[in-house]
Design a protein around this motif. Structure first.
Motif, PDB file in Angstrom:
ATOM      1  N   ILE A 166      15.046  11.619   1.057  1.00 45.24           N
ATOM      2  CA  ILE A 166      15.873  12.359   1.930  1.00 45.24           C
ATOM      3  C   ILE A 166      16.607  11.191   2.502  1.00 45.24           C
ATOM      4  O   ILE A 166      16.568   9.780   2.287  1.00 45.24           O
ATOM      5  CB  ILE A 166      14.587  11.701   3.104  1.00 45.24           C
ATOM      6  N   LEU A 213      10.537  12.869  -4.228  1.00 39.44           N
ATOM      7  CA  LEU A 213      11.165  13.272  -2.695  1.00 39.44           C
ATOM      8  C   LEU A 213      11.813  12.528  -2.418  1.00 39.44           C
ATOM      9  O   LEU A 213      11.757  11.142  -2.103  1.00 39.44           O
ATOM     10  CB  LEU A 213      10.725  13.616  -1.870  1.00 39.44           C
ATOM     11  N   VAL A 215      18.971  15.440   5.581  1.00 40.60           N
ATOM     12  CA  VAL A 215      18.456  15.871   7.215  1.00 40.60           C
ATOM     13  C   VAL A 215      19.070  15.557   8.196  1.00 40.60           C
ATOM     14  O   VAL A 215      20.443  14.209   8.461  1.00 40.60           O
ATOM     15  CB  VAL A 215      16.989  14.741   7.363  1.00 40.60           C
ATOM     16  N   LEU A 221      16.432  16.672   0.130  1.00 43.78           N
ATOM     17  CA  LEU A 221      16.782  16.712   1.440  1.00 43.78           C
ATOM     18  C   LEU A 221      17.610  15.849   2.172  1.00 43.78           C
ATOM     19  O   LEU A 221      17.849  14.800   3.061  1.00 43.78           O
ATOM     20  CB  LEU A 221      16.038  16.737   2.359  1.00 43.78           C
ATOM     21  N   MET A 260      18.483  21.350   0.967  1.00 45.28           N
ATOM     22  CA  MET A 260      17.771  21.363   0.352  1.00 45.28           C
ATOM     23  C   MET A 260      18.350  21.435  -0.620  1.00 45.28           C
ATOM     24  O   MET A 260      19.101  22.555  -1.312  1.00 45.28           O
ATOM     25  CB  MET A 260      16.694  22.404   0.418  1.00 45.28           C
ATOM     26  N   LEU A 273      12.499  19.887   9.438  1.00 48.84           N
ATOM     27  CA  LEU A 273      11.883  18.719   8.349  1.00 48.84           C
ATOM     28  C   LEU A 273      11.316  18.750   8.683  1.00 48.84           C
ATOM     29  O   LEU A 273       9.852  19.352   8.119  1.00 48.84           O
ATOM     30  CB  LEU A 273      12.864  17.800   9.095  1.00 48.84           C
ATOM     31  N   PHE A 302      20.630  21.349   7.894  1.00 53.59           N
ATOM     32  CA  PHE A 302      20.014  20.900   6.950  1.00 53.59           C
ATOM     33  C   PHE A 302      20.034  21.611   5.946  1.00 53.59           C
ATOM     34  O   PHE A 302      20.996  22.834   5.005  1.00 53.59           O
ATOM     35  CB  PHE A 302      18.534  21.742   7.399  1.00 53.59           C
ATOM     36  N   TYR A 350      22.429  25.295   1.594  1.00 53.64           N
ATOM     37  CA  TYR A 350      23.095  24.259   2.492  1.00 53.64           C
ATOM     38  C   TYR A 350      23.496  24.839   4.012  1.00 53.64           C
ATOM     39  O   TYR A 350      24.317  25.965   4.066  1.00 53.64           O
ATOM     40  CB  TYR A 350      24.633  23.440   2.129  1.00 53.64           C
ATOM     41  N   ALA A 355      12.566  16.919  -5.235  1.00 56.01           N
ATOM     42  CA  ALA A 355      13.469  17.289  -3.763  1.00 56.01           C
ATOM     43  C   ALA A 355      13.900  16.513  -3.106  1.00 56.01           C
ATOM     44  O   ALA A 355      13.925  15.412  -2.519  1.00 56.01           O
ATOM     45  CB  ALA A 355      12.023  17.911  -3.054  1.00 56.01           C
ATOM     46  N   VAL A 407       9.712  21.759   6.544  1.00 55.81           N
ATOM     47  CA  VAL A 407       9.601  21.642   4.744  1.00 55.81           C
ATOM     48  C   VAL A 407       8.480  21.011   4.361  1.00 55.81           C
ATOM     49  O   VAL A 407       7.987  21.296   3.528  1.00 55.81           O
ATOM     50  CB  VAL A 407      11.399  21.211   4.962  1.00 55.81           C
ATOM     51  N   ILE A 419       6.492  21.017   1.088  1.00 59.49           N
ATOM     52  CA  ILE A 419       6.902  19.774  -0.702  1.00 59.49           C
ATOM     53  C   ILE A 419       5.888  19.015  -0.987  1.00 59.49           C
ATOM     54  O   ILE A 419       5.220  19.287  -1.952  1.00 59.49           O
ATOM     55  CB  ILE A 419       8.064  19.042  -0.024  1.00 59.49           C
TER      56      ILE A 419
END
Length: 339
Positions: free
Chosen positions: A235, A233, A285, A283, A274, A297, A272, A262, A281, A300, A304
């Motif tokens: 971010i 992940l 943010v 992200l 993704m 967030l 946001f 998007y 993943a 989601v 995830i």
């Protein structure tokens, strides 16, 4: 129903409430309609002046509401879902673990379309703690045709369980914060602590935070390095608005990641982003997550960490119910947000 002497009523089903009165002290229900008479109940019923009571006369093909409730719960309960003995004709299903509650919505609709069957549930994609009540199963009448319960059991046997709770995975998570103002030390980063707190809830393996200037190539390299180090992940915070110098969306796309969305029909959280870089993943943010306690967030992340792969349709489906009311005291997830 039929009238029988109390002494001969053991094992039979009471078909009316019986009230107890103690002058000046108590008035209320001593025995509930639907109670199965036990041997120890006889003396108490006699003391209440009930030498004869009305009971349900069992008929072939019918079952009591308590048995029906337990069988309904047993048929619908899936992974990490438990259920208890019925109370007031209802069996309650609850979670054995902390995780993401998932509902087979189509199956639940079929079950509730069966006459006299009633199942109430939390919405799907609901983050739950261990012991959280998930659903209540019951039938409407005191006795019901067994074939209706068998129909539910057959549906669940064919379609799978109605309810399950998915445990969270231990993901490796990296945070990348963009923006010259933070990179050059002009302001203190406020995003990192917010994101870290959210990751701690899921017991993520935190890989640290990288600061990047407003340089698309630098941001791209940071994303790729995080993935090379094994991040599941990634971010990114900062640089998610429509300003010309906000470069995060472009940097995410330049890595070759597959963009899921998007922009999302969620407030707060419209900007946001993704994507998936291989299996990781990614992200993007928006700044709202630094100021609001609950944003897209928070919707989601549980999915995830439960291992779900999100698609564009998942975000489209959020539209109805995705306008946060900004309550003075946030009650999420115990509200309608993104349901």
């Amino acid at each position: 129903m039929k009238q029988v002497p109390v002494e001969k009523a053991v094992g039979m089903i009471l078909c009316q409430d019986i009230t107890k009165i103690v002058p000046g002290e108590f008035k209320g229900r001593a025995f509930k309609k639907g109670h199965v008479i036990q041997k120890e109940d006889v003396d108490e019923l006699l003391k209440l002046g009930k030498e004869h009571i009305y009971v349900w006369e069992p008929r072939a093909g019918e079952i009591h509401e308590d048995e029906a409730a337990v069988r309904l719960a047993g048929a619908m309960a899936g992974e990490n879902v438990e259920y208890g003995e019925p109370k007031e004709g209802k069996s309650t299903l609850s979670s054995r673990i902390k995780g993401l509650y998932e509902v087979n919505s189509a199956l639940l609709r079929k079950i509730n379309s069966i006459d006299m069957v009633s199942v109430a549930s939390l919405p799907g994609n609901f983050a739950v703690e261990k012991g959280r009540k998930l659903a209540g199963a019951r039938v409407i009448p005191l006795v019901i045709e067994e074939e209706k319960i068998q129909k539910v059991e057959n549906l669940c046997r064919d379609k799978g369980p109605t309810f399950r709770v998915i445990p969270y995975k231990r993901l490796k998570a990296a945070v990348i914060t963009t923006g010259n103002e933070v990179f050059k030390g002009r302001i203190e980063d406020g995003f990192g602590p917010v994101i870290l707190k959210k990751l701690e809830y899921f017991e993520a393996d935190y890989m640290g935070q990288t600061l990047c200037p407003d340089d698309m190539e630098e941001i791209k390299r940071a994303i790729l390095r995080a993935r090379e180090k094994g991040a599941d992940l990634i971010i990114l915070t900062g640089g998610m608005s429509v300003d010309p110098d906000d470069l995060t969306p472009g940097a995410i796309k330049s890595t070759g990641a597959t963009v899921v969305t998007y922009g999302a029909p969620v407030q707060p959280g419209n900007m946001f982003m993704m994507a998936y870089l291989e299996s990781a993943a990614v992200l993007g943010v928006p700044g709202c997550a630094m100021y609001y306690s609950t944003t897209i967030l928070d919707v989601v992340l549980p999915r995830i960490f439960a291992g779900k792969v999100l698609k564009k349709q998942d975000f489209i489906d959020m539209g109805e119910g995705s306008l946060c009311s900004s309550c003075q005291s946030c009650r999420y997830p115990n509200c309608y947000f993104c349901r």
